[in-house]
Design an enzyme around this catalytic site. Structure first.
Site, PDB file in Angstrom:
ATOM      1  N   HIS A   1       3.997 -10.048   3.032  1.00  0.00           N
ATOM      2  CA  HIS A   1       3.153 -11.025   3.735  1.00  0.00           C
ATOM      3  C   HIS A   1       2.314 -11.907   2.820  1.00  0.00           C
ATOM      4  CE1 HIS A   1      -0.905  -8.962   3.877  1.00  0.00           C
ATOM      5  NE2 HIS A   1      -0.159  -7.962   3.462  1.00  0.00           N
TER       6      HIS A   1
ATOM      7  N   THR B   1       0.857  -1.202   0.000  1.00  0.00           N
ATOM      8  CA  THR B   1       0.000   0.000   0.000  1.00  0.00           C
ATOM      9  C   THR B   1       0.885   1.241   0.000  1.00  0.00           C
ATOM     10  OG1 THR B   1      -1.758  -1.178   1.144  1.00  0.00           O
ATOM     11  CG2 THR B   1      -1.787   1.231   1.321  1.00  0.00           C
TER      12      THR B   1
ATOM     13  N   ASN C   1      -6.780  -9.435  -7.237  1.00  0.00           N
ATOM     14  CA  ASN C   1      -6.816 -10.110  -5.940  1.00  0.00           C
ATOM     15  C   ASN C   1      -8.156 -10.761  -5.604  1.00  0.00           C
ATOM     16  OD1 ASN C   1      -7.216  -7.141  -5.855  1.00  0.00           O
ATOM     17  ND2 ASN C   1      -7.960  -7.568  -3.798  1.00  0.00           N
TER      18      ASN C   1
ATOM     19  N   SER D   1       4.738  -6.994  -1.907  1.00  0.00           N
ATOM     20  CA  SER D   1       4.424  -7.105  -0.482  1.00  0.00           C
ATOM     21  C   SER D   1       5.039  -8.375   0.085  1.00  0.00           C
ATOM     22  CB  SER D   1       2.900  -7.151  -0.324  1.00  0.00           C
ATOM     23  OG  SER D   1       2.564  -7.313   1.027  1.00  0.00           O
TER      24      SER D   1
ATOM     25  N   CYS E   1     -10.202  -6.980   1.918  1.00  0.00           N
ATOM     26  CA  CYS E   1     -10.372  -5.538   2.055  1.00  0.00           C
ATOM     27  C   CYS E   1     -11.818  -5.110   1.870  1.00  0.00           C
ATOM     28  CB  CYS E   1      -9.511  -4.804   1.047  1.00  0.00           C
ATOM     29  SG  CYS E   1      -7.800  -5.183   1.301  1.00  0.00           S
TER      30      CYS E   1
ATOM     31  N   THR F   1      14.237   4.615  10.114  1.00  0.00           N
ATOM     32  CA  THR F   1      15.193   3.517  10.305  1.00  0.00           C
ATOM     33  C   THR F   1      14.639   2.221   9.699  1.00  0.00           C
ATOM     34  OG1 THR F   1      15.928   4.577  12.322  1.00  0.00           O
ATOM     35  CG2 THR F   1      16.500   2.246  12.068  1.00  0.00           C
TER      36      THR F   1
ATOM     37  N   GLN G   1      -0.051  -9.864  -6.137  1.00  0.00           N
ATOM     38  CA  GLN G   1      -0.593 -11.232  -6.209  1.00  0.00           C
ATOM     39  C   GLN G   1       0.089 -12.071  -7.282  1.00  0.00           C
ATOM     40  OE1 GLN G   1      -2.419 -12.476  -3.927  1.00  0.00           O
ATOM     41  NE2 GLN G   1      -3.524 -10.783  -2.974  1.00  0.00           N
TER      42      GLN G   1
HETATM   43  N1  PLP Z   1      -2.336  -5.011  -3.975  1.00  0.00           N
HETATM   44  C1  PLP Z   1      -2.985  -6.183  -4.044  1.00  0.00           C
HETATM   45  C2  PLP Z   1      -3.344  -6.737  -5.383  1.00  0.00           C
HETATM   46  C3  PLP Z   1      -3.316  -6.871  -2.878  1.00  0.00           C
HETATM   47  O1  PLP Z   1      -3.963  -8.042  -2.955  1.00  0.00           O
HETATM   48  C4  PLP Z   1      -2.964  -6.297  -1.632  1.00  0.00           C
HETATM   49  C5  PLP Z   1      -3.364  -6.944  -0.370  1.00  0.00           C
HETATM   50  O2  PLP Z   1      -4.414  -7.574  -0.283  1.00  0.00           O
HETATM   51  C6  PLP Z   1      -2.280  -5.074  -1.620  1.00  0.00           C
HETATM   52  C7  PLP Z   1      -1.991  -4.456  -2.811  1.00  0.00           C
HETATM   53  C8  PLP Z   1      -1.884  -4.421  -0.335  1.00  0.00           C
HETATM   54  O3  PLP Z   1      -0.763  -5.070   0.213  1.00  0.00           O
HETATM   55  P1  PLP Z   1      -0.241  -4.657   1.641  1.00  0.00           P
HETATM   56  O4  PLP Z   1      -1.071  -5.384   2.628  1.00  0.00           O
HETATM   57  O5  PLP Z   1       1.203  -5.105   1.673  1.00  0.00           O
HETATM   58  O6  PLP Z   1      -0.358  -3.192   1.756  1.00  0.00           O
END
Ligand code: PLP
Length: 378
Positions: A202, A71, A150, A200, A324, A238, A180
């Site tokens: 995670h 994000t 996603n 990302s 989300c 940092t 994704q």
């Molecule tokens: N973009 C996509 C396509 C995602 O699926 C997600 C998370 O669901 C994000 C961005 C956001 O990732 P983050 O949680 O690292 O901000």
């Protein structure tokens, strides 16, 4: 536990967990400090940067910047581009199916007076490279297109669209939210023609709270965070050595098996498809061209949230649309032409390398039970 929500987040792998622990207990120095403890921490950060660069086929690891999440990466591109390139030009082209981290950033720009053109899927639910390209003109300073949606797993024609755009409008910045797709479908920086790529941690078995942004050399994005000048002045604050280290270790481990894991995900999807075909009232919305990791499934006559909680009680975890969307009717599913009647009865089933066919059997059995029990109650 049966976990089918790997598109929302993944369980960190052992390598990542160990790296985080080491970063917290042993290598806790500040990478900016000039003594050995600091240099050790800096080396860890640079090693992780190289792993991420390698994984996306980028020869210069200095084009990778660490952020707190994808994000932040995408926000930085949208607002940083607008600041640097949006004075002379006023237009942005994106798709109507982006993640909120991109879509909501563009809505903010729209409020500031920028023209935002959103390209939507056609009647068959597809977006073509030509559709995106045809919206770009001399006044466009940024084009942003995600790699894998996603909610449905739909793979967008990023490389084709960006190639055409860069050929005709070399100054237009191209950004791809590849969250994704990273380490799931094979892509390389050069073939994608992207100036900026958001990633990302995670979603690929690294901890939460760490992301990365690839920026092609020469592209000027105004920094979002200003302060001590870390990340070559691009992202002050940092560096989180433990999280960066965990990210690097996960990438190192999983970049070796992208193809093998993709084959596994494909076989799971085929299996899911066969099971769905045997059941009444189940529809797979993600066709064969979609990423096999993400599967959108409509379960007729049961609201997705009700089904989600029914399954949760049996320790089976799926998502309603996307994490989300938090239960709201998804405008993205609508854009992909999922029939109106299915919009609030659609779940997302997303796989990892640990998912098995037996897990899918348990999931389907329980969805059938839910249909029997919940539909009878009505
Ligand atoms: N973009 C996509 C396509 C995602 O699926 C997600 C998370 O669901 C994000 C961005 C956001 O990732 P983050 O949680 O690292 O901000």
């Amino acid at each position: 536990m049966y976990y089918f929500d790997n598109a929302a987040t993944t369980k960190p792998c052992e390598q990542a967990v160990q790296a985080v622990v080491n970063g917290l207990t042993k290598d806790f120095g500040n990478p900016s400090s000039l003594y050995k403890l600091g240099l050790d921490a800096e080396n860890i950060v640079e090693a992780a940067r190289k792993e991420i660069a390698n994984a996306i086929g980028c020869d210069n690891s200095q084009s990778i910047y660490f952020t707190s999440c994808a994000t932040e990466s995408s926000n930085t591109v949208v607002f940083g581009c607008a600041k640097n390139y949006g004075r002379r030009k006023n237009k942005v082209v994106t798709t109507g199916v982006e993640h909120p981290s991109v879509e909501n950033s563009f809505s903010e720009l729209e409020k500031q007076g920028f023209e935002i053109v959103r390209v939507f899927p056609d009647d068959s639910g597809n977006i073509s490279a030509e559709q995106i390209f045809s919206e770009v003109d001399e006044n466009t300073f940024l084009v942003s297109c995600m790699l894998v949606n996603n909610e449905t797993g739909y793979i967008l024609p990023v490389a084709d669209a960006f190639k055409k755009i860069k050929k005709k409008y070399p100054e237009c910045i191209t950004h791809c939210d590849a969250v994704q797709g990273f380490l799931k479908i094979d892509f390389k920086v050069k073939q994608l023609y992207a100036d900026c790529i958001s990633l990302s941690g995670h979603k690929i078995y690294a901890p939460k709270g760490i992301g990365a942004l690839y920026i092609k050399k020469g592209v000027r994005i105004a920094p979002y965070l200003i302060g001590g000048g870390q990340e070559k002045g691009f992202r002050s604050g940092t560096e989180s050595v433990p999280l960066i280290s965990g990210f690097g270790e996960a990438v190192k481990f999983f970049s070796l098996t992208t193809q093998k894991r993709l084959e596994h995900a494909k076989s799971l999807k085929d299996y899911l498809k066969t099971k769905i075909a045997e059941c009444k009232g189940l529809e797979l919305n993600s066709d064969d061209d979609c990423s096999p990791y993400i599967n959108s499934v409509s379960v007729n006559r049961i609201k997705s949230e009700v089904l989600l909680h029914y399954l949760e009680k049996r320790e089976i975890y799926v998502s309603s649309g996307s994490a989300c969307a938090k239960g709201k009717k998804s405008s993205v599913l609508k854009a992909f032409k999922i029939p109106e009647r299915n919009l609030d009865s659609t779940i997302r089933i997303s796989f990892s390398h640990e998912t098995t066919k037996e897990d899918i059997d348990v999931l389907i059995e329980n969805i059938i039970k839910a249909q029997d029990e919940l539909c009878k109650l009505k």
